[in-house]
Design a protein around this motif. Structure first.
Motif, PDB file in Angstrom:
ATOM      1  N   LYS A  42     -42.244  16.811   2.463  1.00 49.18           N
ATOM      2  CA  LYS A  42     -42.127  16.181   3.655  1.00 49.18           C
ATOM      3  C   LYS A  42     -42.984  14.968   3.609  1.00 49.18           C
ATOM      4  O   LYS A  42     -42.450  13.899   4.483  1.00 49.18           O
TER       5      LYS A  42
ATOM      6  N   GLY B 153     -32.892   6.313   7.289  1.00 50.06           N
ATOM      7  CA  GLY B 153     -31.497   7.046   6.900  1.00 50.06           C
ATOM      8  C   GLY B 153     -30.314   6.390   7.397  1.00 50.06           C
ATOM      9  O   GLY B 153     -29.561   5.725   6.785  1.00 50.06           O
TER      10      GLY B 153
ATOM     11  N   LEU C  43     -39.534  12.791   4.688  1.00 47.38           N
ATOM     12  CA  LEU C  43     -38.924  13.091   5.908  1.00 47.38           C
ATOM     13  C   LEU C  43     -39.032  11.996   6.707  1.00 47.38           C
ATOM     14  O   LEU C  43     -38.154  11.562   7.374  1.00 47.38           O
ATOM     15  N   SER C  44     -40.375  11.324   6.817  1.00 44.70           N
ATOM     16  CA  SER C  44     -40.598  10.404   7.703  1.00 44.70           C
ATOM     17  C   SER C  44     -39.658   8.982   7.239  1.00 44.70           C
ATOM     18  O   SER C  44     -39.263   8.258   8.106  1.00 44.70           O
ATOM     19  N   LYS C  45     -39.389   8.830   6.150  1.00 40.62           N
ATOM     20  CA  LYS C  45     -38.530   7.585   5.702  1.00 40.62           C
ATOM     21  C   LYS C  45     -37.127   8.018   6.234  1.00 40.62           C
ATOM     22  O   LYS C  45     -36.353   7.098   6.459  1.00 40.62           O
ATOM     23  N   LEU C  46     -36.858   9.335   5.958  1.00 39.15           N
ATOM     24  CA  LEU C  46     -35.245   9.565   6.242  1.00 39.15           C
ATOM     25  C   LEU C  46     -35.265   9.273   7.734  1.00 39.15           C
ATOM     26  O   LEU C  46     -34.043   8.547   8.177  1.00 39.15           O
ATOM     27  N   GLU C  47     -35.999   9.916   8.601  1.00 43.16           N
ATOM     28  CA  GLU C  47     -35.975   9.415   9.972  1.00 43.16           C
ATOM     29  C   GLU C  47     -35.856   8.126  10.422  1.00 43.16           C
ATOM     30  O   GLU C  47     -35.247   7.731  11.266  1.00 43.16           O
ATOM     31  N   LYS C  48     -36.861   7.293   9.502  1.00 39.90           N
ATOM     32  CA  LYS C  48     -36.971   5.868  10.022  1.00 39.90           C
ATOM     33  C   LYS C  48     -35.656   4.871   9.424  1.00 39.90           C
ATOM     34  O   LYS C  48     -35.394   4.335  10.307  1.00 39.90           O
TER      35      LYS C  48
ATOM     36  N   LEU D 210     -26.780  12.207   5.956  1.00 41.67           N
ATOM     37  CA  LEU D 210     -28.233  12.291   5.760  1.00 41.67           C
ATOM     38  C   LEU D 210     -28.889  13.419   4.906  1.00 41.67           C
ATOM     39  O   LEU D 210     -29.893  13.209   4.190  1.00 41.67           O
TER      40      LEU D 210
ATOM     41  N   ALA E  87     -31.239  12.660   1.821  1.00 42.95           N
ATOM     42  CA  ALA E  87     -32.849  13.255   1.828  1.00 42.95           C
ATOM     43  C   ALA E  87     -32.905  13.768   0.512  1.00 42.95           C
ATOM     44  O   ALA E  87     -34.371  13.789   0.050  1.00 42.95           O
TER      45      ALA E  87
ATOM     46  N   ASN F   1     -46.913   9.133   7.490  1.00 48.88           N
ATOM     47  CA  ASN F   1     -47.302   9.922   8.455  1.00 48.88           C
ATOM     48  C   ASN F   1     -48.611  10.817   7.987  1.00 48.88           C
ATOM     49  O   ASN F   1     -48.818  11.818   8.778  1.00 48.88           O
TER      50      ASN F   1
END
Ligand code: ADP
Ligand code: MG
Ligand code: ZN
Length: 603
Positions: free
Chosen positions: A9, A582, A575-580, A564, A568, A79
């Protein structure tokens, strides 16, 4: 959440590396731990992962402000709430950091050793629960290490200020057995879980050479490494300045770093390098401890360092991302004398007694001779380094000795001819004349003085003049031939054994490096992704590699994820990079693939 989930994560990795689990488990069970792992092995994760799994705070003791700053900004990008407290911050900034800590919002607090025992910091600590104390670069506690920091000795007093002893873990990349013992004893580790992983860095190629002209050699290597990020280490500030001016005028993408520069200039230049706006940084050893840049493709030592600990640590800044990287060491010139000067004129350290100082001097001289033996030896460079650190290994196949780039040749015969010629010329002739006689050159001068009548005239007629000269220089340097103030040559005693007793003489030979590289990555896509990464990094005010490391970016360019889910799964995508990132990266990949299809249709 368990440790595997934290790894995925927050850090975006799927597997722990060798040894990380062993230390993490020990710390999580409340035990002390000692991790001795080479640079780039991933020591930080060994306390960062537990930090996310305990309820209290983890205090990280770290020697350098730049190191702290980088780590804290990298953690916050993932994060993971962290702060540092150091002298470069304003009172307000420190106040804000402390507020966050007291509110229980912070998982990791980075602090310099000299801060620990200040009333201010102790009072902060007394108000919170500290579960883990992590001592990074723990070799600084030992006088036998290469960067002794007396304030590290305060760590044990700091530990004792807690009513309930936190788990203490210590990490270093450099530890001969003596330093290892010091760390355990001086930090008073209690039955620690010990982990000494292999010091081998398999992705690094090692080479040591003695260039005739270091500048020319350096340019050749830099040309070979065009497009890669690299560090060139020099032993003095003056050398850094000169080399920087020179390379700048030759059109290279360079910046520089040394302790004689203003702080703001140092910070700016370090950023130019970190953000990949300059390819090459020329630096003294002041540059380094804080450098967590993962895509350093080469480290060239323009001068020989004073010991193998320093060398391996500095060279080890190459290839932290696991990709192949080169460590090249130039030696020769004044290198040995410069190091001897450093040893004989040490920085004043009032904490050391006269006897300490004498011992230290002796120790450093021994270390210097090991360093020289690395350069001039004929055994596998990796094997030599590893055995220095107490580790056995086989020939590696990936160093300049193993690949035959440097190998020794038998020079007994040319030595005999040259020595014999010098004897016959009775010490009256210069290098120039000795060369001409051996080559068999009938110059006016030689004819007039009838030197063509002596027995060794033309004895090396089939050898290139430049080689004859090189041999003579080599024998002078090695103390076989003596050149007087008028450059007239005579023999030293030890050459007699070669001349009359048939003693063999070998010398190191060096060929030039020629390495090719073949990538199968979609280069056009990679270029686009790099641009995109820069834009994201600028927006977030962080270096590019904190968005994605080169290794991650290359995986993305290879795999070309279009969803996505697939994105991933790429190592390095948290996870935070995927959200930022992706969605925007996938958009770029889609665009690129569409363009390719269009192009193909039109052809
Ligand atoms: P060290 O302090 O031992 O020199 P770092 O802790 O700075 O090394 O880690 C070096 C690099 O390895 C970092 O870029 C880090 O993100 C990466 N890394 C650490 N652990 C892992 C892992 N389990 N999988 C992939 N990469 C990792
Ligand atoms: Mg580290
Ligand atoms: Zn080797």
């Amino acid at each position: 959440m368990d440790k595997h989930e934290v790894l995925k994560k927050y850090f975006g990795y799927t597997e722990f590396r060798k040894g990380q689990l062993q230390l993490i488990d020990a710390v999580l069970s409340g035990r002390d731990a000692l991790g001795i792992m080479p640079t780039g092995a991933g020591k930080s994760l060994c306390y960062q992962v537990p930090a996310m799994l305990v309820s209290g705070v983890t205090v990280v003791i770290s020697p350098l402000i730049s190191l702290m700053k980088d780590q804290v900004s990298a953690l916050n990008q993932c994060n993971i709430p962290s702060v540092c407290i150091n002298t470069s911050m304003t009172a307000d900034e420190i106040g804000d950091a402390v507020k966050e800590i007291l509110r229980g919002r912070v998982k990791l607090v980075y602090v310099a050793p000299e801060r620990l025992m200040t009333p201010f910091f102790l009072s902060v600590c007394s108000k919170i629960k500290v579960d883990i104390i992590a001592v990074d670069e723990a070799h600084c506690v030992s006088q036998w290490g290469q960067d002794f920091r007396p304030s590290y000795l305060e760590v044990r007093d700091f530990i004792k200020t807690f009513p309930e002893r936190p788990a203490v873990c210590a990490f270093t990349a450099t530890a001969t057995p003596r330093v290892r013992e010091d760390i355990e004893r001086l930090l008073e580790l209690e039955n620690p879980e010990r982990l000494v992983t292999s010091f081998d860095r398999e992705n690094l190629y090692f080479e040591a050479l003695k260039p005739k002209d270091k500048r020319i050699a350096l340019k050749r290597y830099l040309d070979l490494y065009t497009g890669k990020s690299g560090i060139v280490y020099c032993s003095s500030r003056k050398c850094v300045d000169e080399l920087y001016e020179y390379l700048l005028s030759e059109g290279y993408s360079v910046t520089k770093y040394h302790a004689g520069m203003s702080k703001s200039e140092r910070v700016r230049n370090q950023e130019l390098f970190s953000y990949d706006e300059r390819e090459i940084i020329i630096a003294t050893n002041a540059f380094g401890m804080g450098i967590d840049k993962s895509n350093v493709g080469f480290v060239i030592h323009y001068n020989m360092p004073g010991d193998l600990e320093s060398y391996y640590q500095e060279a080890g800044r190459a290839g932290r991302d696991g990709r192949n990287a080169d460590c090249i060491l130039f030696y020769g010139g004044n290198d040995v004398r410069i190091q001897q000067f450093f040893i004989n004129n040490p920085e004043d350290n009032p904490e050391l007694s006269e006897k300490d100082k004498r011992n230290l001097r002796q120790l450093r001289l021994e270390k210097l001779s090991s360093m020289l033996a690395y350069c001039e030896g004929e055994i596998c460079l990796r094997k030599y380094i590893l055995s220095y650190f107490g580790q056995k290994s086989e020939n590696c196949g990936n160093c300049s000795v193993c690949t035959g780039l440097t190998s020794s040749i038998d020079v007994t015969e040319p030595a005999q001819k040259i020595f014999s010629c010098i004897v016959r010329l009775k010490g009256k002739e210069t290098k120039r004349t000795v060369c001409d006689v051996l080559k068999g050159k009938l110059t006016e001068d030689i004819e007039k003085r009838e030197l063509d009548k002596i027995k060794t005239f033309g004895a090396m007629s089939d050898t290139a003049e430049s080689i004859i000269e090189e041999h003579i220089d080599y024998f002078i340097e090695r103390g076989y031939i003596k050149a007087d103030e008028k450059n007239r040559l005579t023999l030293f005693e030890k050459s007699k054994a070669v001349l009359f007793e048939g003693r063999q003489l070998r010398r190191l030979r060096q060929r030039t490096a020629e390495k090719s590289e073949g990538h199968r990555t979609d280069v056009m896509l990679l270029i686009k992704l790099k641009k995109l990464r820069s834009q994201c990094a600028k927006k977030a005010s962080v270096p590019d590699f904190i968005v994605f490391t080169d290794a991650t970016l290359i995986s993305i360019a290879k795999i070309k994820p279009r969803t996505l889910d697939r994105f991933a799964k790429i190592p390095g995508v948290s996870l935070s990079k995927l959200e930022k990132y992706g969605v925007i990266f996938i958009r770029e990949i889609n665009k690129h693939c569409k363009e390719n299809i269009e192009k193909r249709k039109n052809n």
